[in-house]
Design a protein around this motif. Structure first.
Motif, PDB file in Angstrom:
ATOM      1  N   ILE A 298       1.450  -1.140  -0.375  1.00 33.77           N
ATOM      2  CA  ILE A 298      -0.326   0.093  -0.519  1.00 33.77           C
ATOM      3  C   ILE A 298       0.843   1.359  -0.100  1.00 33.77           C
ATOM      4  O   ILE A 298       1.911   1.120   0.189  1.00 33.77           O
ATOM      5  CB  ILE A 298      -1.211   0.009   1.356  1.00 33.77           C
ATOM      6  CG1 ILE A 298      -1.573   1.180   1.009  1.00 33.77           C
ATOM      7  CG2 ILE A 298       0.225   0.144   2.487  1.00 33.77           C
ATOM      8  CD1 ILE A 298      -2.991   1.010   1.963  1.00 33.77           C
ATOM      9  N   HIS A 299       0.219   2.214  -0.772  1.00 32.45           N
ATOM     10  CA  HIS A 299       0.787   3.666  -0.560  1.00 32.45           C
ATOM     11  C   HIS A 299       0.393   4.334   0.901  1.00 32.45           C
ATOM     12  O   HIS A 299      -1.140   4.987   0.285  1.00 32.45           O
ATOM     13  CB  HIS A 299       1.021   4.375  -2.218  1.00 32.45           C
ATOM     14  CG  HIS A 299       2.062   5.486  -2.043  1.00 32.45           C
ATOM     15  ND1 HIS A 299       1.696   6.621  -1.561  1.00 32.45           N
ATOM     16  CD2 HIS A 299       3.289   5.763  -2.387  1.00 32.45           C
ATOM     17  CE1 HIS A 299       3.087   7.444  -1.512  1.00 32.45           C
ATOM     18  NE2 HIS A 299       3.381   6.961  -1.599  1.00 32.45           N
ATOM     19  N   HIS A 300       1.409   4.378   1.832  1.00 28.21           N
ATOM     20  CA  HIS A 300       0.836   5.850   2.890  1.00 28.21           C
ATOM     21  C   HIS A 300       0.967   7.155   2.293  1.00 28.21           C
ATOM     22  O   HIS A 300       1.838   7.299   1.653  1.00 28.21           O
ATOM     23  CB  HIS A 300       1.583   5.453   3.870  1.00 28.21           C
ATOM     24  CG  HIS A 300       0.717   5.715   5.300  1.00 28.21           C
ATOM     25  ND1 HIS A 300       0.090   7.419   5.340  1.00 28.21           N
ATOM     26  CD2 HIS A 300       0.804   5.400   6.656  1.00 28.21           C
ATOM     27  CE1 HIS A 300       0.011   7.191   7.122  1.00 28.21           C
ATOM     28  NE2 HIS A 300      -0.546   5.947   7.463  1.00 28.21           N
ATOM     29  N   ALA A 301      -0.298   8.005   2.480  1.00 25.56           N
ATOM     30  CA  ALA A 301       0.043   9.210   1.874  1.00 25.56           C
ATOM     31  C   ALA A 301       0.634  10.241   2.378  1.00 25.56           C
ATOM     32  O   ALA A 301       1.788  10.685   2.101  1.00 25.56           O
ATOM     33  CB  ALA A 301      -1.624   9.978   2.481  1.00 25.56           C
TER      34      ALA A 301
ATOM     35  N   GLY B  43       4.670   0.547   1.609  1.00 22.20           N
ATOM     36  CA  GLY B  43       4.485   0.297   2.427  1.00 22.20           C
ATOM     37  C   GLY B  43       3.745  -1.103   2.298  1.00 22.20           C
ATOM     38  O   GLY B  43       3.007  -1.773   1.299  1.00 22.20           O
ATOM     39  N   TRP B  44       3.597  -1.837   3.660  1.00 23.48           N
ATOM     40  CA  TRP B  44       3.053  -3.095   4.203  1.00 23.48           C
ATOM     41  C   TRP B  44       1.246  -2.476   5.167  1.00 23.48           C
ATOM     42  O   TRP B  44       2.153  -2.816   5.967  1.00 23.48           O
ATOM     43  CB  TRP B  44       3.494  -4.271   3.750  1.00 23.48           C
ATOM     44  CG  TRP B  44       4.518  -4.284   2.403  1.00 23.48           C
ATOM     45  CD1 TRP B  44       6.002  -3.646   2.126  1.00 23.48           C
ATOM     46  CD2 TRP B  44       4.103  -5.778   1.723  1.00 23.48           C
ATOM     47  NE1 TRP B  44       6.188  -4.312   0.914  1.00 23.48           N
ATOM     48  CE2 TRP B  44       5.691  -4.916   0.637  1.00 23.48           C
ATOM     49  CE3 TRP B  44       3.021  -6.661   1.193  1.00 23.48           C
ATOM     50  CZ2 TRP B  44       5.534  -5.460  -0.862  1.00 23.48           C
ATOM     51  CZ3 TRP B  44       3.050  -6.793   0.521  1.00 23.48           C
ATOM     52  CH2 TRP B  44       4.389  -6.861  -0.973  1.00 23.48           C
TER      53      TRP B  44
ATOM     54  N   HIS C  81       3.947  -1.495   7.581  1.00 21.64           N
ATOM     55  CA  HIS C  81       5.153  -1.059   8.035  1.00 21.64           C
ATOM     56  C   HIS C  81       5.791  -0.617   6.431  1.00 21.64           C
ATOM     57  O   HIS C  81       5.410  -1.365   5.447  1.00 21.64           O
ATOM     58  CB  HIS C  81       5.776  -2.756   8.223  1.00 21.64           C
ATOM     59  CG  HIS C  81       5.090  -3.592   9.536  1.00 21.64           C
ATOM     60  ND1 HIS C  81       6.351  -3.128  10.406  1.00 21.64           N
ATOM     61  CD2 HIS C  81       4.486  -3.810   9.692  1.00 21.64           C
ATOM     62  CE1 HIS C  81       5.755  -4.077  11.000  1.00 21.64           C
ATOM     63  NE2 HIS C  81       3.677  -4.555  11.026  1.00 21.64           N
ATOM     64  N   ALA C  82       6.374   0.887   6.819  1.00 23.32           N
ATOM     65  CA  ALA C  82       6.672   1.696   5.417  1.00 23.32           C
ATOM     66  C   ALA C  82       7.884   0.383   4.967  1.00 23.32           C
ATOM     67  O   ALA C  82       9.161   0.193   5.769  1.00 23.32           O
ATOM     68  CB  ALA C  82       7.434   2.804   5.526  1.00 23.32           C
ATOM     69  N   GLY C  83       8.810   0.948   3.743  1.00 22.57           N
ATOM     70  CA  GLY C  83       9.436   0.275   2.946  1.00 22.57           C
ATOM     71  C   GLY C  83       8.905  -0.726   1.368  1.00 22.57           C
ATOM     72  O   GLY C  83       7.651  -0.847   1.996  1.00 22.57           O
ATOM     73  N   GLU C  84       9.600  -0.188   0.852  1.00 19.19           N
ATOM     74  CA  GLU C  84       8.972  -1.034  -0.563  1.00 19.19           C
ATOM     75  C   GLU C  84       8.728  -2.542  -0.538  1.00 19.19           C
ATOM     76  O   GLU C  84       8.464  -3.106  -1.227  1.00 19.19           O
ATOM     77  CB  GLU C  84      10.373  -0.343  -1.980  1.00 19.19           C
ATOM     78  CG  GLU C  84      10.317   0.552  -1.599  1.00 19.19           C
ATOM     79  CD  GLU C  84       9.510   1.018  -2.424  1.00 19.19           C
ATOM     80  OE1 GLU C  84       8.664   0.425  -3.365  1.00 19.19           O
ATOM     81  OE2 GLU C  84       9.332   2.474  -2.928  1.00 19.19           O
ATOM     82  N   SER C  85       9.932  -2.913   0.101  1.00 20.40           N
ATOM     83  CA  SER C  85       9.916  -4.935   0.262  1.00 20.40           C
ATOM     84  C   SER C  85       9.470  -5.167   1.775  1.00 20.40           C
ATOM     85  O   SER C  85       9.612  -4.295   2.869  1.00 20.40           O
ATOM     86  CB  SER C  85      11.154  -5.609  -0.039  1.00 20.40           C
ATOM     87  OG  SER C  85      12.363  -5.001   0.652  1.00 20.40           O
ATOM     88  N   ARG C  86       8.895  -6.323   2.161  1.00 21.98           N
ATOM     89  CA  ARG C  86       9.138  -6.841   3.652  1.00 21.98           C
ATOM     90  C   ARG C  86       9.868  -7.084   3.820  1.00 21.98           C
ATOM     91  O   ARG C  86      10.607  -8.243   4.119  1.00 21.98           O
ATOM     92  CB  ARG C  86       7.857  -8.096   2.884  1.00 21.98           C
ATOM     93  CG  ARG C  86       6.634  -7.760   2.332  1.00 21.98           C
ATOM     94  CD  ARG C  86       6.068  -9.311   2.497  1.00 21.98           C
ATOM     95  NE  ARG C  86       5.189  -9.509   1.192  1.00 21.98           N
ATOM     96  CZ  ARG C  86       4.257 -10.296   0.679  1.00 21.98           C
ATOM     97  NH1 ARG C  86       4.201 -11.389   1.908  1.00 21.98           N
ATOM     98  NH2 ARG C  86       3.285 -10.679   0.064  1.00 21.98           N
ATOM     99  N   ALA C  87      10.605  -6.186   4.424  1.00 21.76           N
ATOM    100  CA  ALA C  87      11.997  -6.311   5.042  1.00 21.76           C
ATOM    101  C   ALA C  87      11.656  -7.171   6.484  1.00 21.76           C
ATOM    102  O   ALA C  87      12.580  -7.531   7.483  1.00 21.76           O
ATOM    103  CB  ALA C  87      12.783  -5.395   5.171  1.00 21.76           C
TER     104      ALA C  87
END
Length: 275
Positions: free
Chosen positions: A228-231, A236-237, A259-265
């Motif tokens: 999802i893209h948080h405003a 993030g996810w 959880h912020a981030g392009e991938s599931r870190a």
């Protein structure tokens, strides 16, 4: 266990019959006498539900599995609420009811739910059985550009262009999992006009229609993790926690653990079990 269920069924129906004034249905008033309980008699309930006395007696004694139509008539006549409706169906041996007792079921929740979601740190919201938003917190508002929250979450997830942009990888990570929820909701509440209108628009949408017709068995999001893209915080996810207010069949509480981030870190949350 079987005898306990029959005893519970008999007690529920006898108690609720005793609360109904026969004169409210243009019937002869209750007259005290040997073996006579206040309220509606078994014969009166049978007459009002257009079945034989034996059929109703079999229901109250738990000796046969009744039809849903008879159970619904009795529940409506006796003024059962949704929780009692579920209990009646279970005690009568048919399991959970095939649908709500009244059209208003699942359309409202106790006001304390707003206070409950306000007390949560994670984005959280409550929708009614039609997916209309009825409670949410400030963290949920922050997910959306300028706080423009959707008033029907199902419609927004499937048909709103802003929703499709915000729900990252909408075509594969969101739509195929949300559309079966719409189909399942309509199977349970086929006369819900809001859901019917969403389905109509889904079938008219070139992106949604093929996915909807393809089917799927995903009927709730509990435990799902989706991009999802948080405003405010960017990509993030969210991991979804889903629950149901017990007084409102079809309503849902959704808590979104972001959880912020392009991938599931991060590491996936382990399964919880009782000790």
């Amino acid at each position: 266990m079987h005898s306990t269920r029959k005893e519970a069924l008999k007690k529920l129906l006898e108690e609720r019959r005793s609360l109904i004034d026969p004169t409210a249905h243009n019937l002869a008033p209750y007259i005290p006498g040997p073996g006579r309980r206040p309220g509606l008699s078994q014969q009166q309930v049978a007459d009002l539900c257009h079945v034989s006395l034996g059929t109703y007696r079999n229901l109250e004694s738990g000796t046969t599995t009744p039809s849903v139509d008879l159970l619904r008539c009795v529940a409506t006549l006796l003024g059962l609420n949704e929780q009692e409706w579920v209990s009646l169906c279970r005690y009568a041996g048919i399991g959970d009811p095939p649908g709500p007792l009244t059209p208003r079921s699942g359309k409202e929740v106790p006001g304390v739910w707003q206070e409950a979601v306000d007390g949560m740190a994670h984005p959280a919201y409550v929708t009614d059985a039609s997916w209309d938003l009825i409670a949410y917190n400030k963290a949920f508002m922050k997910l959306f550009p300028e706080g423009r929250i959707p008033w029907n979450v199902m419609r927004w997830m499937l048909l709103d262009q802003d929703g499709r942009r915000m729900l990252t990888d909408w075509r594969t990570a969101w739509a195929p999992l949300v559309l079966p929820q719409l189909k399942a909701a309509l199977a349970h509440r086929g006369d819900d006009e809001t859901l019917q209108n969403i389905e109509r628009d889904v079938l008219a949408d070139p992106d949604c229609a093929p996915l909807y017709k393809a089917g799927g068995a995903h009927i709730h999001p509990d435990g799902d993790e989706r991009p999802i893209h948080h405003a405010v915080q960017g990509p993030g996810w969210v991991t979804m926690c889903a629950a149901q207010p017990m007084t409102a069949p079809g309503a849902r509480l959704i808590v979104l653990v972001f959880h912020a981030g392009e991938s599931r870190a991060h590491t996936r949350t382990p399964v919880l079990r009782s000790r």
